[in-house]
Design an enzyme around this catalytic site. Structure first.
Site, PDB file in Angstrom:
ATOM      1  N   GLU A 114      47.894  40.005  42.374  1.00  0.00           N
ATOM      2  CA  GLU A 114      47.379  38.740  41.837  1.00  0.00           C
ATOM      3  C   GLU A 114      48.213  38.234  40.673  1.00  0.00           C
ATOM      4  O   GLU A 114      48.251  37.028  40.410  1.00  0.00           O
ATOM      5  CB  GLU A 114      45.920  38.908  41.377  1.00  0.00           C
ATOM      6  CG  GLU A 114      44.929  38.478  42.430  1.00  0.00           C
ATOM      7  CD  GLU A 114      43.491  38.404  41.932  1.00  0.00           C
ATOM      8  OE1 GLU A 114      42.623  38.165  42.775  1.00  0.00           O
ATOM      9  OE2 GLU A 114      43.213  38.597  40.727  1.00  0.00           O
ATOM     10  N   HIS A 172      51.725  61.426  57.825  1.00  0.00           N
ATOM     11  CA  HIS A 172      51.478  61.602  59.263  1.00  0.00           C
ATOM     12  C   HIS A 172      51.076  60.286  59.924  1.00  0.00           C
ATOM     13  O   HIS A 172      50.581  60.278  61.040  1.00  0.00           O
ATOM     14  CB  HIS A 172      50.397  62.674  59.463  1.00  0.00           C
ATOM     15  CG  HIS A 172      50.827  64.005  58.949  1.00  0.00           C
ATOM     16  ND1 HIS A 172      51.268  65.027  59.757  1.00  0.00           N
ATOM     17  CD2 HIS A 172      50.936  64.465  57.669  1.00  0.00           C
ATOM     18  CE1 HIS A 172      51.614  66.067  59.010  1.00  0.00           C
ATOM     19  NE2 HIS A 172      51.422  65.747  57.730  1.00  0.00           N
ATOM     20  N   LYS A 195      38.113  30.024  49.600  1.00  0.00           N
ATOM     21  CA  LYS A 195      36.743  29.706  49.168  1.00  0.00           C
ATOM     22  C   LYS A 195      36.379  28.295  49.580  1.00  0.00           C
ATOM     23  O   LYS A 195      35.264  28.048  50.057  1.00  0.00           O
ATOM     24  CB  LYS A 195      36.610  29.833  47.642  1.00  0.00           C
ATOM     25  CG  LYS A 195      36.744  31.255  47.134  1.00  0.00           C
ATOM     26  CD  LYS A 195      36.526  31.299  45.635  1.00  0.00           C
ATOM     27  CE  LYS A 195      36.912  32.648  45.070  1.00  0.00           C
ATOM     28  NZ  LYS A 195      36.966  32.665  43.621  1.00  0.00           N
TER      29      LYS A 195
HETATM   30  O1  PA5 Z   1      41.326  39.205  38.607  1.00  0.00           O
HETATM   31  C1  PA5 Z   1      40.568  38.279  38.840  1.00  0.00           C
HETATM   32  O2  PA5 Z   1      40.435  37.351  38.034  1.00  0.00           O
HETATM   33  C2  PA5 Z   1      39.743  38.232  40.095  1.00  0.00           C
HETATM   34  O3  PA5 Z   1      40.043  39.249  40.971  1.00  0.00           O
HETATM   35  C3  PA5 Z   1      38.273  38.332  39.753  1.00  0.00           C
HETATM   36  O4  PA5 Z   1      38.061  39.522  39.054  1.00  0.00           O
HETATM   37  C4  PA5 Z   1      37.396  38.298  40.990  1.00  0.00           C
HETATM   38  O5  PA5 Z   1      37.676  37.159  41.745  1.00  0.00           O
HETATM   39  C5  PA5 Z   1      35.930  38.298  40.595  1.00  0.00           C
HETATM   40  O6  PA5 Z   1      35.641  37.210  39.771  1.00  0.00           O
HETATM   41  P1  PA5 Z   1      34.302  37.128  38.928  1.00  0.00           P
HETATM   42  O7  PA5 Z   1      34.285  38.274  37.990  1.00  0.00           O
HETATM   43  O8  PA5 Z   1      34.384  35.820  38.231  1.00  0.00           O
HETATM   44  O9  PA5 Z   1      33.157  37.204  39.919  1.00  0.00           O
END
Ligand code: PA5
Length: 442
Positions: A284, A305, A419
């Site tokens: 990310e 394996h 989303k």
């Molecule tokens: O690193 C990030 O920002 C995302 O992976 C969020 O942690 C994830 O989408 C969950 O978001 P939230 O904590 O707002 O539900």
């Protein structure tokens, strides 16, 4: 303290190129430390190990103690992405793989998928247990945890009554905004704050990670101490800085040697979720603007394996980073057998970990011969302090590495695309126009 060994890359890169990339990493180190780079309003994670106050730790421990006093033996932690992977990683790494001590609750995770079977089966378990819930969402609006929480909130209220449910639900969310914040205030849940300036994937050392880890019975003070010591070591601007070395080498292998994939390798199944946490952190943080190193993982020797064939002889797209654990916490010695039908007597008297270490070394040499450069990131053994250290190490080196690549490590614009389509398909109010458009495409 985390150590980095770049020896397994030396036959793939030359010294001059490595030095150039160390200079780039040192410039990125300055950007991170001067807080003048892209995304610099999300740098709160840098000082978390020293910012977490004694009163916050006591507050977290009070939740653990009050649920213990109620005899809670199942804690359902609801969250997705950065709101669960750090806690899941730490709890998997620190827990006995098979036996749950009587004085610790079982900690399970929900809200990280939309599988109906998963939720139904988890509910089957909850019905046989004395259950409490931790719901974690920084935004407070993420669909997967919101769905799971709606279901578990109803279950806990129906089972224990509304007043007792409020004692059995803890919310971890934004200080001011979001649906979860509103709900937590209205229902009187004990709440913890995710700081504004810490993104989800950098949040393991906030209440997001610390509350579930403490409730599971592990020592969050030791984890913060390990992270603080690692921070001290990484604050030193030097060519020997482990985070600078790791960031420099992975970018050199990517940008000059054409390696597009980094495989995080562990030889201990307890670290399978460390790799999941790491994949989110690097994926990310770096995977944007059509750039980035694809983060993958294997757990050996099992994956030797399965994936071993590809890594040895498949397309040469990857380098490996092995998380090396220097010492095992437990001891199992291989016995001698009179008949020796399995022909293993040559190993009699050896620790199983010795075989693991030789498999690791043999694989390193084979993969280098096969054209796969290998780095090692080492800790002494698995415990809270070393986990805190490795969390901090990978976060800090991720910031440096993304700045070397010219990427803002702290946003994630790409996660919104699915989303919007999902909301349109679910006919969420406000998405009518997108629904029309999307229905024409399918
Ligand atoms: O690193 C990030 O920002 C995302 O992976 C969020 O942690 C994830 O989408 C969950 O978001 P939230 O904590 O707002 O539900």
């Amino acid at each position: 303290m985390v150590k980095v060994n770049l020896g397994g890359c030396s036959s793939f890169v030359n010294d001059a190129d490595y030095k150039t990339y160390v200079q780039k990493a040192l410039a990125a180190f300055d950007t991170l430390q001067n807080e003048d780079g892209a995304g610099n309003d999300f740098l709160g994670w840098k000082t978390l190990p020293i910012d977490i106050t004694e009163s916050l730790i006591c507050d977290i421990e009070a939740v653990r103690d009050s649920w213990k006093a109620k005899g809670v033996n199942l804690v359902v932690v609801i969250g997705i992405g950065g709101s669960y992977l750090g806690a899941k990683c730490a709890i998997e790494a620190l827990s006995h793989s098979f036996v749950r001590p009587a004085d610790k609750p079982q900690v399970v995770f929900a809200g990280n998928n939309l599988s109906e079977e998963y939720l139904a089966e988890l509910m089957d378990l909850a019905k046989t247990c004395n259950t409490a819930v931790i719901v974690i969402s920084k935004s407070g609006t993420t669909t997967e945890p919101a769905v799971a929480f709606r279901i578990f909130k109803e279950y806990v209220e129906q089972t224990y009554g509304k007043a007792e449910a409020a004692e059995r639900i803890v919310a971890i969310t934004d200080a001011k905004k979001g649906a979860l914040k509103t709900l937590a205030t209205q229902e009187g849940y004990k709440s913890f704050i995710v700081p504004d300036n810490v993104g989800g994937r950098y949040s393991v050392l906030t209440p997001v990670g610390l509350v579930p880890i403490a409730v599971a019975g592990f020592d969050i003070r030791a984890m913060l101490k390990g992270a603080a010591e690692e921070r001290e070591a990484l604050l030193v601007k030097s060519e020997d800085n482990a985070a600078v070395q790791y960031a420099a080498m992975r970018n050199l292998l990517h940008l000059e040697n054409g390696k597009s994939t980094e495989i995080l390798v562990t030889y201990n199944p307890k670290f399978t979720y460390l790799a999941e946490w790491w994949k989110q952190l690097y994926g990310e943080s770096e995977g944007k603007d059509l750039k980035g190193i694809f983060p993958a993982s294997v757990t050996n020797t099992a994956d030797l394996h399965s994936m071993g064939q590809f890594i040895q002889e498949g397309s040469r797209i990857m380098f490996e980073t092995v998380v090396n654990i220097e010492k095992a916490n437990r001891s199992v010695v291989i016995g001698s057998d009179e008949q020796n039908l399995d022909q293993l007597n040559y190993l009699a008297g050896q620790h199983v970990n010795h075989c693991n270490a030789m498999a690791q070394l043999g694989t390193k040499l084979a993969h280098i011969d096969g054209g796969v450069p290998q780095m090692e990131v080492s800790i002494e053994n698995i415990n809270e302090e070393n986990l805190g250290a490795i969390f901090y190490f990978f976060e800090f080196s991720c910031g440096i590495s993304a700045y070397v690549l010219g990427i803002n490590p702290f946003n994630q614009p790409g996660v919104e695309a699915y989303k919007k389509n999902m909301f349109a398909l679910l006919r969420k109010p406000g998405f009518e126009a997108q629904t029309e458009a999307i229905l024409k495409r399918i």
